[in-house]
Design an enzyme around this catalytic site. Structure first.
Site, PDB file in Angstrom:
ATOM      1  N   LYS A 171       0.838  -1.207   0.000  1.00  0.00           N
ATOM      2  CA  LYS A 171       0.000   0.000   0.000  1.00  0.00           C
ATOM      3  C   LYS A 171       0.874   1.259   0.000  1.00  0.00           C
ATOM      4  O   LYS A 171       0.609   2.219  -0.727  1.00  0.00           O
ATOM      5  CB  LYS A 171      -0.941  -0.013   1.222  1.00  0.00           C
ATOM      6  CG  LYS A 171      -2.041  -1.058   1.082  1.00  0.00           C
ATOM      7  CD  LYS A 171      -2.846  -1.310   2.359  1.00  0.00           C
ATOM      8  CE  LYS A 171      -3.816  -2.478   2.110  1.00  0.00           C
ATOM      9  NZ  LYS A 171      -4.668  -2.806   3.251  1.00  0.00           N
ATOM     10  N   GLN A 227      -4.856  -1.290   9.372  1.00  0.00           N
ATOM     11  CA  GLN A 227      -4.723  -2.645   8.824  1.00  0.00           C
ATOM     12  C   GLN A 227      -5.265  -3.657   9.840  1.00  0.00           C
ATOM     13  O   GLN A 227      -4.945  -3.606  11.026  1.00  0.00           O
ATOM     14  CB  GLN A 227      -3.246  -2.938   8.515  1.00  0.00           C
ATOM     15  CG  GLN A 227      -3.014  -4.248   7.796  1.00  0.00           C
ATOM     16  CD  GLN A 227      -3.617  -4.286   6.389  1.00  0.00           C
ATOM     17  OE1 GLN A 227      -3.727  -3.269   5.713  1.00  0.00           O
ATOM     18  NE2 GLN A 227      -4.027  -5.467   5.944  1.00  0.00           N
ATOM     19  N   ASP A 245     -11.120   2.676   3.583  1.00  0.00           N
ATOM     20  CA  ASP A 245     -11.423   1.244   3.527  1.00  0.00           C
ATOM     21  C   ASP A 245     -12.915   0.990   3.308  1.00  0.00           C
ATOM     22  O   ASP A 245     -13.322  -0.121   2.975  1.00  0.00           O
ATOM     23  CB  ASP A 245     -11.033   0.588   4.862  1.00  0.00           C
ATOM     24  CG  ASP A 245      -9.805  -0.288   4.767  1.00  0.00           C
ATOM     25  OD1 ASP A 245      -9.522  -0.782   3.652  1.00  0.00           O
ATOM     26  OD2 ASP A 245      -9.144  -0.496   5.798  1.00  0.00           O
TER      27      ASP A 245
HETATM   28  N1  GUN Z   1      -6.983  -6.968   6.247  1.00  0.00           N
HETATM   29  C1  GUN Z   1      -7.296  -7.795   5.225  1.00  0.00           C
HETATM   30  N2  GUN Z   1      -7.867  -7.097   4.213  1.00  0.00           N
HETATM   31  C2  GUN Z   1      -7.903  -5.808   4.616  1.00  0.00           C
HETATM   32  C3  GUN Z   1      -8.366  -4.604   3.999  1.00  0.00           C
HETATM   33  O1  GUN Z   1      -8.878  -4.573   2.878  1.00  0.00           O
HETATM   34  N3  GUN Z   1      -8.215  -3.483   4.724  1.00  0.00           N
HETATM   35  C4  GUN Z   1      -7.677  -3.485   5.972  1.00  0.00           C
HETATM   36  N4  GUN Z   1      -7.597  -2.335   6.631  1.00  0.00           N
HETATM   37  N5  GUN Z   1      -7.238  -4.570   6.569  1.00  0.00           N
HETATM   38  C5  GUN Z   1      -7.359  -5.727   5.880  1.00  0.00           C
END
Ligand code: GUN
Length: 291
Positions: free
Chosen positions: A57, A101, A124
């Site tokens: 990211k 996350q 998100d």
């Molecule tokens: N953990 C697994 N997939 C995701 C996601 O799309 N966003 C976030 N913040 N954590 C995750």
């Protein structure tokens, strides 16, 4: 004539295109308005998968021209202290997108943390306000993975209207928002879970999206000839091989289109995060929200 092998959906290529679109818009935003979108990623502790995702990211954010920050409190941070981190990011005008996350350590309630992120900075799409707006069919920030799947369907010219869409998995991150996005596009949607007669439901699917985290759980023989198969799963087998939630080779003999694992849905999640962050910056960075 037997059904020819499915066409592969190249998520890597589509994701690169989405990121290029975002970059072009970021360049314009900087030039015309002096605004640089900012993304803050919060990673708590040392979950190894989270580290890989967050690195991806950050790298993508830098490539499209965002400012980006990684906040990395250690595993033992209290919920109250983590809330304080979120509040500071909420208040920082240079930060347009905040991503926490998941998973978080056991002593922290993810619902409390997700709800503390300002909805307009929730890139998100997990905040209850954004999830609720999706339910109501209003325009909102959409969860990145299902949003990416919708883009893949568009790319292959698959219009969900009137089709039977089956979503396997009911998570808040993928399954539920996926079902709502397909419904919004006028598919007839079924959501499957551990109590469903999986084979029966899958056999009726024109569009199948699988996001359960079970290696090759969906058998190729269940796929309706000509179906579009989207595999969100990513599982490591004991022999080290990376596989999806669908038995790929057998499914590819029946499907019209199928996503590979890796290189299908995976890259789209990050690309749509870039899109969501840019949109947040345009919406709330150019015209500050007055409260
Ligand atoms: N953990 C697994 N997939 C995701 C996601 O799309 N966003 C976030 N913040 N954590 C995750």
């Amino acid at each position: 004539m037997a059904w020819v092998n499915a066409q592969l959906i190249d998520g890597k290529a589509v994701a690169a295109r989405v990121r290029a679109e975002v970059k072009a818009e970021v360049d314009r935003l900087k030039y015309e308005h002096g605004l640089t979108p900012g993304l803050a990623v919060v990673r708590v502790g040392e979950d190894p998968a989270s580290k890989v995702y967050v690195n991806g990211k950050k790298k993508a954010a830098e490539e499209v021209g965002f400012r980006s920050w990684e906040l990395h409190p250690d595993e033992g941070i209290s919920q109250a202290a983590l809330l304080e981190v979120i509040h500071q990011l909420n208040a920082d005008p240079a930060v347009h997108g905040i991503l926490v996350q998941l998973p978080l350590p056991k002593h922290i309630d993810p619902d409390v943390i997700i709800s503390a992120v300002k909805p307009e900075k929730d890139v998100d799409g997990f905040h209850p306000l954004n999830a609720g707006n999706l339910l109501l069919g209003r325009s909102t920030t959409r969860a990145c993975t299902p949003y990416g799947v919708m883009r893949l369907l568009e790319e292959i010219g698959c219009d969900p209207a009137g089709k039977r869409a089956v979503v396997v998995g009911r998570s808040n991150i993928v399954g539920k928002p996926m079902a709502l996005m397909l419904l919004q596009k006028n598919a007839t949607v079924t959501i499957c879970h551990s109590k469903s007669d999986l084979r029966r439901e899958v056999e009726g699917a024109d569009i199948l999206v699988v996001a359960v985290g079970g290696a090759e759980l969906v058998k190729g023989a269940w796929i309706k000839p000509g179906a579009v198969v989207i595999d969100v799963g990513m599982n490591r087998k004991p022999d080290g091989k990376l596989v999806g939630d669908v038995e790929f080779a057998a499914a590819a003999e029946r499907a019209s289109f199928i996503t590979p694992v890796p290189g299908g849905v995976g890259p789209m999640t990050i690309a749509m995060l870039m899109r969501n962050t840019l949109d947040a910056a345009v919406r709330y960075g150019l015209v500050p929200v007055v409260r």
